[in-house]
Design a protein around this motif. Structure first.
Motif, PDB file in Angstrom:
ATOM      1  N   ASP A 207     -18.865   6.873  -0.938  1.00  0.00           N
ATOM      2  CA  ASP A 207     -18.489   7.599   0.270  1.00  0.00           C
ATOM      3  C   ASP A 207     -19.567   7.531   1.345  1.00  0.00           C
ATOM      4  O   ASP A 207     -19.286   7.790   2.523  1.00  0.00           O
ATOM      5  CB  ASP A 207     -18.180   9.057  -0.059  1.00  0.00           C
ATOM      6  CG  ASP A 207     -16.891   9.217  -0.853  1.00  0.00           C
ATOM      7  OD1 ASP A 207     -16.133   8.230  -0.959  1.00  0.00           O
ATOM      8  OD2 ASP A 207     -16.642  10.327  -1.374  1.00  0.00           O
TER       9      ASP A 207
ATOM     10  N   ASP B 133     -10.927  -3.774  -1.706  1.00  0.00           N
ATOM     11  CA  ASP B 133      -9.880  -2.904  -2.240  1.00  0.00           C
ATOM     12  C   ASP B 133     -10.192  -2.461  -3.661  1.00  0.00           C
ATOM     13  O   ASP B 133      -9.890  -1.327  -4.046  1.00  0.00           O
ATOM     14  CB  ASP B 133      -8.532  -3.618  -2.210  1.00  0.00           C
ATOM     15  CG  ASP B 133      -8.014  -3.820  -0.804  1.00  0.00           C
ATOM     16  OD1 ASP B 133      -8.512  -3.145   0.120  1.00  0.00           O
ATOM     17  OD2 ASP B 133      -7.121  -4.656  -0.613  1.00  0.00           O
TER      18      ASP B 133
ATOM     19  N   TRP C 138       0.815  -1.205   0.000  1.00  0.00           N
ATOM     20  CA  TRP C 138       0.000   0.000   0.000  1.00  0.00           C
ATOM     21  C   TRP C 138       0.849   1.256   0.000  1.00  0.00           C
ATOM     22  O   TRP C 138       0.440   2.276  -0.560  1.00  0.00           O
ATOM     23  CB  TRP C 138      -0.945  -0.043   1.196  1.00  0.00           C
ATOM     24  CG  TRP C 138      -2.024  -1.039   0.964  1.00  0.00           C
ATOM     25  CD1 TRP C 138      -2.262  -2.189   1.638  1.00  0.00           C
ATOM     26  CD2 TRP C 138      -2.999  -0.997  -0.081  1.00  0.00           C
ATOM     27  NE1 TRP C 138      -3.311  -2.851   1.080  1.00  0.00           N
ATOM     28  CE2 TRP C 138      -3.788  -2.159   0.036  1.00  0.00           C
ATOM     29  CE3 TRP C 138      -3.289  -0.092  -1.110  1.00  0.00           C
ATOM     30  CZ2 TRP C 138      -4.831  -2.440  -0.812  1.00  0.00           C
ATOM     31  CZ3 TRP C 138      -4.335  -0.367  -1.963  1.00  0.00           C
ATOM     32  CH2 TRP C 138      -5.089  -1.536  -1.809  1.00  0.00           C
TER      33      TRP C 138
ATOM     34  N   GLY D 175     -12.490   0.541  -3.528  1.00  0.00           N
ATOM     35  CA  GLY D 175     -11.800   1.763  -3.157  1.00  0.00           C
ATOM     36  C   GLY D 175     -10.839   2.250  -4.223  1.00  0.00           C
ATOM     37  O   GLY D 175     -10.711   3.460  -4.446  1.00  0.00           O
ATOM     38  N   LEU D 176     -10.178   1.317  -4.881  1.00  0.00           N
ATOM     39  CA  LEU D 176      -9.232   1.703  -5.929  1.00  0.00           C
ATOM     40  C   LEU D 176      -9.956   2.359  -7.099  1.00  0.00           C
ATOM     41  O   LEU D 176      -9.518   3.402  -7.612  1.00  0.00           O
ATOM     42  CB  LEU D 176      -8.457   0.473  -6.403  1.00  0.00           C
ATOM     43  CG  LEU D 176      -7.435   0.692  -7.527  1.00  0.00           C
ATOM     44  CD1 LEU D 176      -6.429   1.772  -7.154  1.00  0.00           C
ATOM     45  CD2 LEU D 176      -6.725  -0.614  -7.847  1.00  0.00           C
TER      46      LEU D 176
ATOM     47  N   ARG E 159     -12.804   3.912  -6.975  1.00  0.00           N
ATOM     48  CA  ARG E 159     -13.261   5.218  -6.498  1.00  0.00           C
ATOM     49  C   ARG E 159     -12.150   6.258  -6.612  1.00  0.00           C
ATOM     50  O   ARG E 159     -12.355   7.367  -7.102  1.00  0.00           O
ATOM     51  CB  ARG E 159     -13.739   5.094  -5.053  1.00  0.00           C
ATOM     52  CG  ARG E 159     -14.292   6.410  -4.474  1.00  0.00           C
ATOM     53  CD  ARG E 159     -13.283   6.966  -3.494  1.00  0.00           C
ATOM     54  NE  ARG E 159     -13.811   8.169  -2.859  1.00  0.00           N
ATOM     55  CZ  ARG E 159     -13.371   9.405  -3.090  1.00  0.00           C
ATOM     56  NH1 ARG E 159     -12.380   9.614  -3.952  1.00  0.00           N
ATOM     57  NH2 ARG E 159     -13.900  10.441  -2.481  1.00  0.00           N
ATOM     58  N   ASN E 160     -10.948   5.914  -6.148  1.00  0.00           N
ATOM     59  CA  ASN E 160      -9.847   6.870  -6.147  1.00  0.00           C
ATOM     60  C   ASN E 160      -9.356   7.178  -7.555  1.00  0.00           C
ATOM     61  O   ASN E 160      -9.006   8.322  -7.864  1.00  0.00           O
ATOM     62  CB  ASN E 160      -8.700   6.337  -5.298  1.00  0.00           C
ATOM     63  CG  ASN E 160      -9.028   6.323  -3.817  1.00  0.00           C
ATOM     64  OD1 ASN E 160      -9.909   7.063  -3.368  1.00  0.00           O
ATOM     65  ND2 ASN E 160      -8.353   5.478  -3.063  1.00  0.00           N
TER      66      ASN E 160
ATOM     67  N   ILE F 136     -19.083   8.083  -6.745  1.00  0.00           N
ATOM     68  CA  ILE F 136     -18.273   8.498  -5.602  1.00  0.00           C
ATOM     69  C   ILE F 136     -19.168   8.861  -4.418  1.00  0.00           C
ATOM     70  O   ILE F 136     -18.880   8.505  -3.268  1.00  0.00           O
ATOM     71  CB  ILE F 136     -17.357   9.664  -5.988  1.00  0.00           C
ATOM     72  CG1 ILE F 136     -16.283   9.186  -6.969  1.00  0.00           C
ATOM     73  CG2 ILE F 136     -16.721  10.298  -4.752  1.00  0.00           C
ATOM     74  CD1 ILE F 136     -15.396  10.285  -7.500  1.00  0.00           C
TER      75      ILE F 136
ATOM     76  N   PHE G  50       0.198   4.084  -2.961  1.00  0.00           N
ATOM     77  CA  PHE G  50      -0.094   5.487  -2.745  1.00  0.00           C
ATOM     78  C   PHE G  50       0.953   6.381  -3.385  1.00  0.00           C
ATOM     79  O   PHE G  50       0.635   7.469  -3.877  1.00  0.00           O
ATOM     80  CB  PHE G  50      -0.186   5.772  -1.241  1.00  0.00           C
ATOM     81  CG  PHE G  50      -1.507   5.406  -0.649  1.00  0.00           C
ATOM     82  CD1 PHE G  50      -1.594   4.395   0.306  1.00  0.00           C
ATOM     83  CD2 PHE G  50      -2.665   6.049  -1.057  1.00  0.00           C
ATOM     84  CE1 PHE G  50      -2.827   4.055   0.845  1.00  0.00           C
ATOM     85  CE2 PHE G  50      -3.887   5.707  -0.521  1.00  0.00           C
ATOM     86  CZ  PHE G  50      -3.973   4.695   0.423  1.00  0.00           C
TER      87      PHE G  50
ATOM     88  N   ALA H 125     -11.810   9.460  -9.232  1.00  0.00           N
ATOM     89  CA  ALA H 125     -11.776  10.795  -8.633  1.00  0.00           C
ATOM     90  C   ALA H 125     -10.567  11.602  -9.095  1.00  0.00           C
ATOM     91  O   ALA H 125     -10.622  12.834  -9.104  1.00  0.00           O
ATOM     92  CB  ALA H 125     -11.768  10.685  -7.110  1.00  0.00           C
ATOM     93  N   SER H 126      -9.484  10.929  -9.492  1.00  0.00           N
ATOM     94  CA  SER H 126      -8.233  11.637  -9.780  1.00  0.00           C
ATOM     95  C   SER H 126      -7.842  11.627 -11.256  1.00  0.00           C
ATOM     96  O   SER H 126      -6.812  12.188 -11.608  1.00  0.00           O
ATOM     97  CB  SER H 126      -7.093  11.026  -8.954  1.00  0.00           C
ATOM     98  OG  SER H 126      -6.954   9.646  -9.205  1.00  0.00           O
TER      99      SER H 126
ATOM    100  N   VAL I  11      -0.033   6.651  -7.107  1.00  0.00           N
ATOM    101  CA  VAL I  11      -1.163   7.535  -7.342  1.00  0.00           C
ATOM    102  C   VAL I  11      -0.767   8.984  -7.130  1.00  0.00           C
ATOM    103  O   VAL I  11      -1.121   9.870  -7.907  1.00  0.00           O
ATOM    104  CB  VAL I  11      -2.345   7.146  -6.419  1.00  0.00           C
ATOM    105  CG1 VAL I  11      -3.450   8.187  -6.505  1.00  0.00           C
ATOM    106  CG2 VAL I  11      -2.875   5.784  -6.805  1.00  0.00           C
TER     107      VAL I  11
END
Length: 269
Positions: free
Chosen positions: A58, A149, A6, A152-153, A155-156, A54, A10, A159-160, A13
């Motif tokens: 959330d 995971d 992890w 969440g991955l 989602r991130n 998202i 991070f 978002a980015s 990303v």
């Protein structure tokens, strides 16, 4: 070890966002022109689908699903339950591994109550355990959080990164919007113990519920690395705390999980 995994994820990303990643072309056929669709069939813009997903992710307090993952490791089907902040339960339904060094976990059960992670091993009847503070030091075969995971991955990443709404399909009577991110540099690692570099993802988001139904992860050459499908999804239903409680069966051998550190012996409740 997962801790190392992890940290590296991070960093990837963070570097990608800081560099302002560019978006490559879609790898699927474009959607039909809006003028050929009825007003009800016109899909929302990709950013709106992302925002709805998202927002739904959330707001999750609890979540359950039947999850199927497919990769070069094989095909695996699980029932999963999750409750914030970190409790989970995984029931291994049907596993067909391709690696003879990692036997199937069919019939196994993994439960984390926030303090102790338990693993009932169906083939031996043994029960393995690890404390919360030592979970990051277990070996890869004990990792059970891949289905969560992946959520969440996705989602991130959505978002980015910019994404393209590349496909609309109907599945099980539901409309699924496929969002696609494609990049010339690595954007993540696969959310499993192989940790392969990911350069593109497809995320299938269900209309109206805005839940993730499918995630596909690809390498730099467009080869599919991992597919995760979610069925029978529920969320925010108030899963009882009892779902995340576990007591070893009477007479079962209770042993510590293998770690890089020394695990204290089990002394019972």
């Amino acid at each position: 070890m997962r801790l190392r995994r992890w940290i590296s994820w991070f960093l990837v990303v963070a570097a990608c966002v800081a560099a302002g990643c560019t978006v490559g072309p879609a790898t699927t056929a474009p959607l039909p022109p809006n003028e050929t669709l009825t007003p009800e069939e016109v899909p929302p813009p990709g950013p709106e689908v992302v925002a709805r997903f998202i927002e739904t992710y959330d707001s999750l307090q609890d979540f359950s699903a039947t999850v199927t993952t497919v990769s070069e490791r094989g095909t695996f089907r699980e029932e999963v339950w999750f409750k914030k902040p970190d409790r989970f339960r995984v029931n291994y339904l049907d596993e067909h591994p391709t690696d003879p060094g990692h036997p199937a976990k069919t019939g196994d059960l993994v439960v984390f109550d926030g303090e102790t992670q338990w693993h009932y091993v169906n083939t031996t009847g043994n029960v393995l355990y690890i404390s919360a503070r030592a979970r990051n030091y277990t070996f890869g075969e004990e990792y059970a959080m891949g289905a969560f995971d992946a959520l969440g991955l996705i989602r991130n990443l959505l978002a980015s990164h910019e994404c393209l709404l590349s496909e609309v399909r109907t599945e099980d009577g539901e409309t699924i919007y496929t969002l696609e991110i494609a990049n010339t540099t690595q954007i993540a690692e696969t959310p499993d113990r192989r940790w392969y570099p990911v350069y593109a993802v497809h995320a299938g988001i269900e209309k109206d519920s805005w839940i993730l139904r499918r995630a596909d992860f690809f390498n730099a050459k467009g080869k599919a690395l991992l597919t995760v499908e979610y069925r029978n999804v529920t969320w925010n239903t108030g899963i009882p705390d009892s779902m995340f409680q576990y007591s070893p069966p009477e007479g079962a051998a209770v042993k510590p999980m293998r770690t890089v550190a020394i695990t204290p012996p089990y002394t019972g409740p």
